[in-house]
Design an enzyme around this catalytic site. Structure first.
Site, PDB file in Angstrom:
ATOM      1  N   HIS A 163      -2.758   2.907   6.443  1.00  0.00           N
ATOM      2  CA  HIS A 163      -4.050   3.120   6.986  1.00  0.00           C
ATOM      3  C   HIS A 163      -4.717   4.510   7.856  1.00  0.00           C
ATOM      4  CE1 HIS A 163      -5.343  -1.527   7.719  1.00  0.00           C
ATOM      5  NE2 HIS A 163      -4.914  -0.980   6.592  1.00  0.00           N
ATOM      6  N   HIS A 177      -6.194  -1.095  -5.786  1.00  0.00           N
ATOM      7  CA  HIS A 177      -5.521   0.156  -5.109  1.00  0.00           C
ATOM      8  C   HIS A 177      -4.861   0.925  -5.916  1.00  0.00           C
ATOM      9  CE1 HIS A 177      -6.167  -0.466  -0.654  1.00  0.00           C
ATOM     10  NE2 HIS A 177      -5.819  -1.243  -0.665  1.00  0.00           N
TER      11      HIS A 177
END
Length: 416
Positions: A251, A390
Site C-alpha cells: 500500500h 492489478h
C-alpha cells in the site's frame, strides 16, 4: 540481466504487450449469465460456487475497457457483460447502491462497502471512455451514491461500511478504501473533465501524508470513527486480506504512485517536468516508496515483497501477494519516468525478473496470486486467480504517462 526486464527497451515493451494480451485471453470466462463476475480458478475456469462480487465485476469491466482500447478481440462485449451485472443482479434496487456480492444460491452478501463502490466508479468511468452503452448513466448513479453515503465532506475522507439499508455506519475507518477512492476520483476527473474529483482526491492524500510523515513513512491502515490510528487492529489476525495488522508495504508503494499522479496532474509543469508545487508531493511519494521497498523487498532472504511488517519494519506476514508486485512494477516505472532516478530503473528490472521467474503462471496463464516466503504457491488468502486488475495495469502503466489515469492514457495513446 536480460534486456526484456530493462525499462525503456524494445524487448521490455514487447514483454509487457505479450503479457497483457495473455492476461486478457485468460479472463474471457468471467461473466455469469446475469453479468456478475465469477471468481476465476487456476486455469481461468469459473468457480461458480463462490459469490459473484461487485468489486471483482467492476475490476473486470475496467480491464476489458482497457482491452477495448488495445483492440483485444471481444473486449467490448466482455465489458458490456460486466456492466449488465452492475446494472442488474448486483444493484440494490430497493436501497440504492450495490451489494457486495450475490451468492450462488441467489442471496446477497450483506452491507454496503466503500471499497466496492469505489470500483464501481472506476469501472463506469473507464467504460464511459470506451463508449460502452449505459456507462454514463452508471457513472452518474455511482457518483450520486458515493457522494451521498461514503464521502465525508467534513473530514475529506470516506466512510468504510454501511449496513445494507444505509441506516447504520460501521465505526471502523480505513485507508484501503480511501486509496481506491483516490484512484477512482482521479479517473473520474480524467474521464469527465470535472476537476472537483481531483480536488477531493487531494484532500484524502493530504491526510494520508500527514499520518505517514508522523510514522516514519509507514502508513497506519486502520482508524477509529474519530480517525485516530488503531495500530493494534487485527494483531491476532495479521493476514486478513483487507484489514491486515501493521504496515502493508504494497500500500505504501501504491499510494506513492497515486500521489505522484495527483501531483503531476494538479500542478503541471509547462516543460513536462515537476513543477515547484508538485515537487514536495513527489518527494513524499519517494519517501513512501523507499520505506516500503526497503522494508518489504528481499526482507527475509528470498526475493519478493512481504505482505506486512510491524511498526519497526520487521516482517509479520511473509507471504508474497501478486498485487504487491504489480504495484511495485507500476511505481518504480512511474518514479523512474518522473525523476530519472537510477534506483527506480534497477528496482524495475528486479521486479520484472521476479515476475517472469516466480509469479507468472507460464503453464495455465495469469499470475499466481499468493506465494509463501520460499515462493511456493499458497491458497490461504487468495486461492485461484480472482481477477486481472492489478496484473493488467502493471503491464500497461510503465508504458504510459504517469500524470493521466490509465484508461484515458491508453485510449489516447499517451505514451511516455
Amino acid at each position: 540481466m536480460e534486456r526484456k526486464y530493462r525499462i525503456d527497451t524494445r524487448e521490455n515493451r514487447e514483454f509487457l504487450q505479450e503479457t497483457v494480451e495473455n492476461l486478457l485471453n485468460f479472463g474471457h470466462r468471467f461473466p455469469s449469465p446475469g453479468g456478475g463476475s465469477y471468481w476465476l480458478g487456476d486455469d481461468g475456469t469459473p468457480w461458480k460456487e463462490r459469490p459473484r462480487e461487485t468489486w471483482i465485476t467492476s475490476r473486470m469491466i475496467h480491464v476489458y475497457s482497457l482491452g477495448r482500447f488495445l483492440e483485444h478481440k471481444g473486449a467490448g462485449e466482455l465489458a458490456d457483460a460486466g456492466l449488465k451485472g452492475l446494472e442488474g443482479e448486483l444493484h440494490d434496487d430497493l436501497n440504492g447502491g450495490w451489494y457486495p456480492g450475490i451468492r450462488a444460491d441467489g442471496t446477497y452478501l450483506p452491507d454496503k462497502q466503500c471499497y466496492a463502490h469505489a470500483f464501481v466508479m472506476l469501472a463506469s468511468s473507464s467504460a464511459m471512455l470506451a463508449d460502452r452503452p449505459g456507462a454514463s448513466e452508471l457513472f452518474e448513479n455511482a457518483a450520486e451514491v458515493f457522494l451521498g453515503h461514503f464521502w465525508d465532506e467534513k473530514n475529506g475522507l470516506t466512510y468504510d461500511t454501511w449496513n445494507t439499508e444505509f441506516t447504520t455506519c460501521d465505526p471502523y475507518r480505513g485507508l484501503n478504501a480511501n486509496m481506491h477512492t483516490v484512484e477512482a476520483f482521479l479517473a473520474a476527473a480524467d474521464a469527465t473533465g470535472d476537476e472537483t474529483w481531483r480536488k477531493r482526491a487531494g484532500r484524502i492524500i493530504d491526510r494520508v501524508l500527514a499520518w505517514a510523515g508522523n510514522n516514519d513513512w509507514r502508513i497506519p491502515e486502520h482508524y477509529t470513527s474519530e480517525w485516530k490510528p488503531d495500530l493494534d487492529c487485527n494483531r491476532n489476525k495479521p493476514d486478513d486480506p483487507f484489514k491486515p495488522y501493521g504496515a502493508t508495504p504494497g500500500h505504501g508503494i501504491e499510494w506513492a504512485r497515486l500521489i505522484t499522479q495527483y501531483a503531476l496532474s494538479s500542478f503541471p509543469d509547462r516543460n513536462d517536468g515537476v513543477s515547484e508545487k508538485a515537487r514536495p508531493l513527489v518527494s513524499a511519494a519517494e519517501q513512501l516508496y523507499g520505506r516500503a521497498v526497503d522494508d518489504g523487498w528481499n526482507a527475509d532472504g528470498a526475493p519478493g515483497i512481504v505482505y506486512t511488517t510491524d511498526w519497526d519494519g520487521t516482517p509479520v506476514v511473509h507471504d508474497r501477494m501478486h498485487w504487491t508486485l504489480a504495484e511495485a512494477i507500476n511505481t518504480s516505472a512511474c518514479l523512474y519516468h518522473v525523476t530519472g532516478g537510477s534506483r527506480y530503473g534497477e528496482d524495475y528490472q528486479n521486479f520484472m525478473q521476479y515476475l517472469d521467474e516466480k509469479v507468472i503462471d507460464h503453464e495455465h496463464g495469469s499470475w499466481f496470486h499468493q506465494l509463501d516466503r520460499q515462493n511456493h504457491l499458497l491458497t490461504t488468502v487468495w486461492p485461484g486467480k480472482s481477477d486481472l486488475y492489478h496484473a493488467t495495469q502493471a503491464m500497461l502503466i510503465p508504458l504510459y504517462r504517469p500524470d493521466i489515469s490509465i484508461a484515458k492514457a491508453v485510449r489516447d495513446g499517451d505514451f511516455v
